[in-house]
Design a protein around this motif. Structure first.
Motif, PDB file in Angstrom:
ATOM      1  N   ARG A 204       0.836  -1.190   0.000  1.00 38.02           N
ATOM      2  CA  ARG A 204       0.000   0.000   0.000  1.00 38.02           C
ATOM      3  C   ARG A 204       0.881   1.253   0.000  1.00 38.02           C
ATOM      4  N   ILE A 205       0.472   2.250  -0.772  1.00 36.68           N
ATOM      5  CA  ILE A 205       1.081   3.568  -0.750  1.00 36.68           C
ATOM      6  C   ILE A 205      -0.029   4.586  -0.470  1.00 36.68           C
ATOM      7  N   THR A 206       0.373   5.773   0.007  1.00 32.21           N
ATOM      8  CA  THR A 206      -0.623   6.809   0.284  1.00 32.21           C
ATOM      9  C   THR A 206      -0.292   8.128  -0.392  1.00 32.21           C
ATOM     10  N   GLN A 207       0.829   8.179  -1.122  1.00 30.40           N
ATOM     11  CA  GLN A 207       1.244   9.410  -1.792  1.00 30.40           C
ATOM     12  C   GLN A 207       1.249   9.184  -3.309  1.00 30.40           C
ATOM     13  N   VAL A 208       1.110  10.277  -4.062  1.00 29.47           N
ATOM     14  CA  VAL A 208       1.005  10.148  -5.520  1.00 29.47           C
ATOM     15  C   VAL A 208       2.184  10.820  -6.236  1.00 29.47           C
ATOM     16  N   GLY A 209       3.338  10.835  -5.603  1.00 32.78           N
ATOM     17  CA  GLY A 209       4.538  11.348  -6.233  1.00 32.78           C
ATOM     18  C   GLY A 209       5.396  10.204  -6.739  1.00 32.78           C
ATOM     19  N   ARG A 210       6.630  10.143  -6.257  1.00 34.42           N
ATOM     20  CA  ARG A 210       7.564   9.088  -6.645  1.00 34.42           C
ATOM     21  C   ARG A 210       7.030   7.690  -6.301  1.00 34.42           C
ATOM     22  N   GLU A 211       6.160   7.634  -5.311  1.00 34.51           N
ATOM     23  CA  GLU A 211       5.634   6.351  -4.852  1.00 34.51           C
ATOM     24  C   GLU A 211       4.953   5.568  -5.977  1.00 34.51           C
ATOM     25  N   ILE A 212       4.287   6.263  -6.872  1.00 30.45           N
ATOM     26  CA  ILE A 212       3.594   5.594  -7.975  1.00 30.45           C
ATOM     27  C   ILE A 212       4.588   4.827  -8.844  1.00 30.45           C
ATOM     28  N   ASP A 213       5.777   5.402  -9.020  1.00 31.32           N
ATOM     29  CA  ASP A 213       6.769   4.778  -9.895  1.00 31.32           C
ATOM     30  C   ASP A 213       7.429   3.562  -9.271  1.00 31.32           C
TER      31      ASP A 213
END
Length: 276
Positions: A204-213
Motif C-alpha cells: 500500500r502507498i498513500t502518496q502520488v509522487g515518486r511512490e507511484i513509480d
C-alpha cells in the motif's frame, strides 16, 4: 504480508505517512518498507515506536538494525591528514583546517554528543570533492563523489563492507543504478523489481509522487486524508490512474466524501472502494 510502503523517513509529517505508520504500530499491517535509505534510520524508527525488525530498507534489501551510538565516531576521534585541526566555528559549524585552509566541513548528528554524521571534503578551490556519511554506530553509510561541486555518484554501504547499490548522476539527475551485478534504468525500477519479486505481499502507498513509480504491480493506493491538493483540485496523478484502465494500480481506497467528489467530477469510479 501487508506492507506499508513509503518514500522516506524525511516525510513523517505527511498525514498519509503517519497513518501508514500507525497501521504497523497497531498490527493492522505487518511491516513498513522504506524506498530511500537513511543514515539515522535506527534512531528515527525507535522514536516512531516501531521495532527495527518491522522496518525494511528496500535499497539495502535488509531490515533496519539497532545502532549503538557508543560506537559512533566522536568529533575529536575523527582521523585528520597533515596534522590538521578540528575546529568549532563561532556559528557552530564544524571544520577541519590545515595551515589556514579548510579541508572539510563536518556535521554532527542531532541530539548527540558530538557524533560525526558526515564529512564533506573540499578540493583546492573550496568546492566539495567527496563526502563520507556515517551511521550513529560509526559504520559507513555512503560515499558520494563530486566534480566541480556537482554530484556524480552515490555509493550506499549502509553499514556493510561493500557498496550495496551505486547511483550514477548526469546533469544533477539520477541516471541509473547498479545493484546485485545488474543495471537498472532508475532507482524506481530497482525498487519496483524488489516488490514484484514477492508476489504474496500486499503493498500500500498513500502518496502520488515518486511512490507511484516504485510501487509494485497491483499496489493499493489509499487516501486516508483526502484527494485534493492545496488549490482544491483532485490530484492530477490520481485522475490519471483512474482514467488509465491498464495502469499498474488497480485499486484505490478513499473516504465516502472523496468518492462522491470524484464521481461528481466525472472521473471513473470502477477502481474505487470506500476506506473502512
Amino acid at each position: 504480508m501487508k506492507i506499508e510502503m513509503i518514500n522516506s523517513l524525511d516525510y513523517l509529517d505527511f498525514p498519509g505517512v503517519r497513518w501508514q505508520i500507525e497501521q504497523v504500530k497497531s498490527g493492522k499491517s505487518d511491516e513498513l518498507w522504506l524506498a530511500t535509505p537513511h543514515e539515522d534510520a535506527a534512531a528515527l524508527v525507535k522514536n516512531l515506536g516501531l521495532k527495527p525488525e518491522q522496518v525494511y530498507d528496500m535499497y539495502a534489501r535488509a531490515y533496519v538494525t539497532d545502532a549503538d551510538d557508543k560506537n559512533g565516531i566522536w568529533f575529536t576521534d575523527l582521523p585528520v591528514p597533515n596534522e590538521a585541526q578540528l575546529v568549532i566555528n563561532d556559528d557552530w559549524t564544524k571544520s577541519m583546517v590545515s595551515n589556514g585552509h579548510e579541508l572539510a566541513k563536518i556535521r554532527w548528528f542531532a541530539n548527540s554528543q558530538r557524533i560525526v554524521q558526515a564529512v564533506a571534503w573540499q578540493d583546492s578551490d573550496g568546492q566539495i570533492d567527496y563526502k563520507d556519511i556515517y551511521q550513529r554506530d560509526g559504520r559507513l553509510f555512503a560515499k558520494q563523489y563530486f566534480s566541480e561541486g556537482e554530484l556524480l555518484e552515490s555509493d550506499f554501504y549502509i553499514g556493510q563492507r561493500q557498496a550495496q547499490t551505486r547511483d550514477f548522476y548526469f546533469e544533477g539527475q539520477r541516471n541509473f543504478v547498479e545493484a546485485e551485478g545488474k543495471k537498472f534504468p532508475s532507482a524506481e525500477a530497482y525498487l519496483a523489481n524488489l516488490g514484484d519479486s514477492f508476489h504474496a505481499n500486499q503493498y500500500r502507498i498513500t502518496q502520488v509522487g515518486r511512490e507511484i513509480d516504485f510501487a509494485p504491480l497491483n499496489s493499493v493506493l489509499t487516501f486516508p486524508e483526502g484527494v485534493q491538493d492545496a488549490q482544491g483540485n483532485i490530484y492530477a496523478n490520481l485522475a490519471g490512474i483512474l482514467q488509465e484502465a491498464k495502469h499498474k494500480i488497480q485499486h484505490v481506497e478513499v473516504r465516502q466524501a472523496d468518492y462522491d467528489l470524484i464521481k461528481a467530477a466525472g472521473l471513473p469510479t470502477d477502481k474505487l472502494s470506500i476506506l473502512k
